[in-house]
Design a protein around this motif. Sequence first.
Motif, PDB file in Angstrom:
ATOM      1  N   LEU A 170       0.966  -1.034  -0.190  1.00  8.35           N
ATOM      2  CA  LEU A 170       0.152   0.101   0.093  1.00  8.35           C
ATOM      3  C   LEU A 170       0.558   0.918   0.023  1.00  8.35           C
ATOM      4  CD1 LEU A 170      -3.169   1.478   0.304  1.00  8.35           C
ATOM      5  CD2 LEU A 170      -2.796   1.502   2.349  1.00  8.35           C
ATOM      6  N   ASP A 171       1.954   1.355   1.082  1.00  6.88           N
ATOM      7  CA  ASP A 171       2.814   2.430   1.021  1.00  6.88           C
ATOM      8  C   ASP A 171       3.470   1.797  -0.998  1.00  6.88           C
ATOM      9  OD1 ASP A 171       4.369   4.254   2.705  1.00  6.88           O
ATOM     10  OD2 ASP A 171       6.233   3.741   1.972  1.00  6.88           O
ATOM     11  N   SER A 172       3.503   1.749  -1.806  1.00  9.54           N
ATOM     12  CA  SER A 172       4.142   1.330  -2.256  1.00  9.54           C
ATOM     13  C   SER A 172       3.337   2.308  -3.194  1.00  9.54           C
ATOM     14  CB  SER A 172       5.219   0.336  -3.043  1.00  9.54           C
ATOM     15  OG  SER A 172       5.144   0.345  -4.050  1.00  9.54           O
ATOM     16  N   SER A 173       1.715   1.596  -3.374  1.00 11.85           N
ATOM     17  CA  SER A 173       1.424   2.164  -3.853  1.00 11.85           C
ATOM     18  C   SER A 173       1.013   3.586  -4.291  1.00 11.85           C
ATOM     19  CB  SER A 173      -0.200   1.540  -3.976  1.00 11.85           C
ATOM     20  OG  SER A 173       0.447   0.406  -4.754  1.00 11.85           O
ATOM     21  N   ILE A 174       0.837   3.852  -3.080  1.00 11.49           N
ATOM     22  CA  ILE A 174       0.162   5.706  -2.620  1.00 11.49           C
ATOM     23  C   ILE A 174       2.035   6.423  -3.344  1.00 11.49           C
ATOM     24  CG2 ILE A 174       0.629   7.183  -0.557  1.00 11.49           C
ATOM     25  CD1 ILE A 174      -1.108   5.010   0.839  1.00 11.49           C
ATOM     26  N   HIS A 175       2.895   5.765  -2.941  1.00 10.49           N
ATOM     27  CA  HIS A 175       4.697   6.880  -3.680  1.00 10.49           C
ATOM     28  C   HIS A 175       4.231   6.634  -4.985  1.00 10.49           C
ATOM     29  CE1 HIS A 175       6.456   7.296   0.176  1.00 10.49           C
ATOM     30  NE2 HIS A 175       6.150   6.596   0.487  1.00 10.49           N
ATOM     31  N   GLN A 176       3.950   5.369  -5.823  1.00  8.98           N
ATOM     32  CA  GLN A 176       3.492   5.865  -6.955  1.00  8.98           C
ATOM     33  C   GLN A 176       2.748   6.781  -7.522  1.00  8.98           C
ATOM     34  OE1 GLN A 176       3.412   1.804  -8.024  1.00  8.98           O
ATOM     35  NE2 GLN A 176       4.958   1.159  -7.811  1.00  8.98           N
TER      36      GLN A 176
END
Length: 92
Positions: free
Chosen positions: A34-40
């Motif tokens: 989720l954190d990675s998706s938010i950064h993307q």
Amino acid sequence: MVAFQKKENNHYKLDVIHQLDSSIHQFSDSIRQLDSSIHQFSDSIRQLDSSIHQFSDSIHQLDSSIHQFSESIHQINNKSENIVNQCFRFFY
């Protein structure tokens, strides 16, 4: 018999703890994803914002070019009128 039940109970508790640990790791992995998706998503928003600014700058440049072109047309028109008026005065 009581010792057997305690041993079984301890195995059951140990299995529950392992399942809980596994669930916590899966949850942690999901949070990282989720954190990675938010950064993307955030990066995409920044890129979109940059593209919008570039587009806006291009529109302003186009607007400026149109004004310059219009001014040039007015100048040509004025000079043409002057030439026509001079010719008219010369011949009449």
